[in-house]
Design a protein around this motif. Sequence first.
Motif, PDB file in Angstrom:
ATOM      1  N   UNK A   1      10.559   5.618  -7.018  1.00  0.00           N
ATOM      2  CA  UNK A   1       9.595   6.208  -6.045  1.00  0.00           C
ATOM      3  C   UNK A   1      10.303   7.010  -4.897  1.00  0.00           C
ATOM      4  N   UNK A   2      11.586   7.050  -5.089  1.00  0.00           N
ATOM      5  CA  UNK A   2      12.404   7.795  -3.908  1.00  0.00           C
ATOM      6  C   UNK A   2      12.100   7.155  -2.624  1.00  0.00           C
ATOM      7  N   UNK A   3      11.834   5.845  -2.569  1.00  0.00           N
ATOM      8  CA  UNK A   3      12.038   5.205  -1.227  1.00  0.00           C
ATOM      9  C   UNK A   3      12.465   3.747  -1.332  1.00  0.00           C
ATOM     10  N   UNK A   4      12.870   3.242   0.049  1.00  0.00           N
ATOM     11  CA  UNK A   4      13.131   1.688  -0.378  1.00  0.00           C
ATOM     12  C   UNK A   4      12.171   1.120   0.439  1.00  0.00           C
TER      13      UNK A   4
ATOM     14  N   UNK B   1       0.871  -1.302   0.066  1.00  0.00           N
ATOM     15  CA  UNK B   1       0.009  -0.106   0.033  1.00  0.00           C
ATOM     16  C   UNK B   1       0.888   1.079   0.134  1.00  0.00           C
ATOM     17  N   UNK B   2       1.960   1.279   0.847  1.00  0.00           N
ATOM     18  CA  UNK B   2       2.931   2.429   0.520  1.00  0.00           C
ATOM     19  C   UNK B   2       3.490   2.698  -0.570  1.00  0.00           C
ATOM     20  N   UNK B   3       3.906   1.677  -1.344  1.00  0.00           N
ATOM     21  CA  UNK B   3       4.443   1.686  -3.014  1.00  0.00           C
ATOM     22  C   UNK B   3       3.376   2.256  -3.656  1.00  0.00           C
ATOM     23  N   UNK B   4       2.018   1.702  -3.385  1.00  0.00           N
ATOM     24  CA  UNK B   4       0.875   2.375  -4.127  1.00  0.00           C
ATOM     25  C   UNK B   4       0.621   3.621  -4.003  1.00  0.00           C
ATOM     26  N   UNK B   5       0.604   4.209  -2.771  1.00  0.00           N
ATOM     27  CA  UNK B   5       0.709   5.506  -2.384  1.00  0.00           C
ATOM     28  C   UNK B   5       1.757   6.429  -3.260  1.00  0.00           C
TER      29      UNK B   5
ATOM     30  N   UNK C   1      -0.688  -0.083 -13.451  1.00  0.00           N
ATOM     31  CA  UNK C   1       0.418  -0.696 -12.851  1.00  0.00           C
ATOM     32  C   UNK C   1      -0.175  -1.821 -11.960  1.00  0.00           C
ATOM     33  N   UNK C   2       0.784  -2.975 -11.578  1.00  0.00           N
ATOM     34  CA  UNK C   2       0.464  -4.044 -10.880  1.00  0.00           C
ATOM     35  C   UNK C   2       1.773  -4.420  -9.943  1.00  0.00           C
ATOM     36  N   UNK C   3       1.740  -4.215  -8.636  1.00  0.00           N
ATOM     37  CA  UNK C   3       2.790  -4.348  -8.010  1.00  0.00           C
ATOM     38  C   UNK C   3       2.447  -5.755  -7.048  1.00  0.00           C
ATOM     39  N   UNK C   4       3.796  -6.597  -6.752  1.00  0.00           N
ATOM     40  CA  UNK C   4       3.123  -8.020  -6.178  1.00  0.00           C
ATOM     41  C   UNK C   4       4.680  -8.247  -5.133  1.00  0.00           C
ATOM     42  N   UNK C   5       4.280  -8.979  -4.222  1.00  0.00           N
ATOM     43  CA  UNK C   5       5.352  -9.629  -3.431  1.00  0.00           C
ATOM     44  C   UNK C   5       4.811 -10.772  -2.931  1.00  0.00           C
ATOM     45  N   UNK C   6       5.587 -11.921  -2.418  1.00  0.00           N
ATOM     46  CA  UNK C   6       5.431 -12.930  -1.930  1.00  0.00           C
ATOM     47  C   UNK C   6       4.780 -12.964  -0.485  1.00  0.00           C
TER      48      UNK C   6
ATOM     49  N   UNK D   1      -1.047  -9.126  -4.579  1.00  0.00           N
ATOM     50  CA  UNK D   1      -1.051  -7.981  -5.727  1.00  0.00           C
ATOM     51  C   UNK D   1      -1.711  -6.732  -5.306  1.00  0.00           C
ATOM     52  N   UNK D   2      -1.069  -5.493  -5.763  1.00  0.00           N
ATOM     53  CA  UNK D   2      -2.049  -4.445  -5.897  1.00  0.00           C
ATOM     54  C   UNK D   2      -1.956  -3.423  -6.855  1.00  0.00           C
ATOM     55  N   UNK D   3      -3.191  -3.030  -7.620  1.00  0.00           N
ATOM     56  CA  UNK D   3      -3.043  -2.399  -8.742  1.00  0.00           C
ATOM     57  C   UNK D   3      -3.549  -1.088  -8.489  1.00  0.00           C
TER      58      UNK D   3
END
Length: 354
Positions: free
Chosen positions: A311-314, A288-292, A329-334, A344-346
């Motif tokens: 995104x200027x963040x780690x 959610x942070x990356x989505x924001x 976009x779609x972001x995902x992580x195990x 997943x988040x879109x």
Amino acid sequence: MKKILTGMLVLMLSFQESYAQAVPNPRNYLAYFVTDQLIVDGKLTDSSWEQAPWSEPFLDIQGPDFPKPRQLTRMKMLWDEAFLYIGVRLEENHIWATYTERESVIFHENDIEVFLDPDGDTHHYYELEINALGTVWDLMLTRPYRDGGKPINGWNINDFRHAIHLEGTLNDPTDEDDFWSIEMAIPWKSLSQSGPNFRAPQSGNQWKINFSRVQWQIEADGSGYQKKINPETGKPFPEDNWVWSPMGLVNMHLPDRWGLVQFSDIPVGTGTEPFVPNPDELVKRALRELYEAQRKLYAEQGHYSTHPEGLKRTSELEKVFFEVSDTRFKLSSPSLVNKDQRWYITEDGRIWKE
């Protein structure tokens, strides 16, 4: 296994430190099973209700650092194979309600509100508002308003049962009241577009849920009460929003920030069990942070990033995957719980696991 657990603990701590800066930690509640038939009369005096634990007192919607609510509000929950039962007690010096027509915009006066997102994906969640007359406004939100969500007012909680109990007199400024309480029975089958094919949760399941009490400043008028006018603006003073699990800002329509109810099949009053945090909630928060950050970048520069550095963040996530086009976009992580699944988040804010 020890290495995995250690990594999960470090990840949890780093999430909590970073996310807590913006969002209060969500509250949680254990809802125990009820075997007796409840009398839905609004009084919450059945033996099962007496044995169910009260929640913490509601706080300002923005969090504990904001003014403490002037009047106490608490809730309880129980469940069985047919219903989710909710009881709320609202201390109130002056009980006020005038809306009598279903689907009125109840929060324009004092009310209690329930928000439910059974699958936790932030889409197709439910809102229920009720006043001290028992007037109902129930609706489904396709997604949060900021993600382009629309309210579906035509949706109803079919077979919903509720009752109000007043310790005081309604709309009478000549005396001082004590409290009003509400008892609700929400059918499981009404909380899904799959209708009657939907079933009760299993013991151990956790759902996203929150409660909000809208409270206006009021004063007596010739026939009852009216909203108190701010002489500096000529308009009513803004309403207070007192909630069970604080949101960090004045917006209830962010389901990812709601609290969690965990269902237990232990009959109420016969035992207890602990709330068990789900490590994947932390993965969801990090995504959610990356989505924001993606939303912010697109608003400022008109494009999405293809990697965390853009995104200027780690990210605290050990692995995060970016799929990006010009407008999506779609972001995902195990998953931390099941290594064979991912979260997943879109760009529309929906979050899910598969």
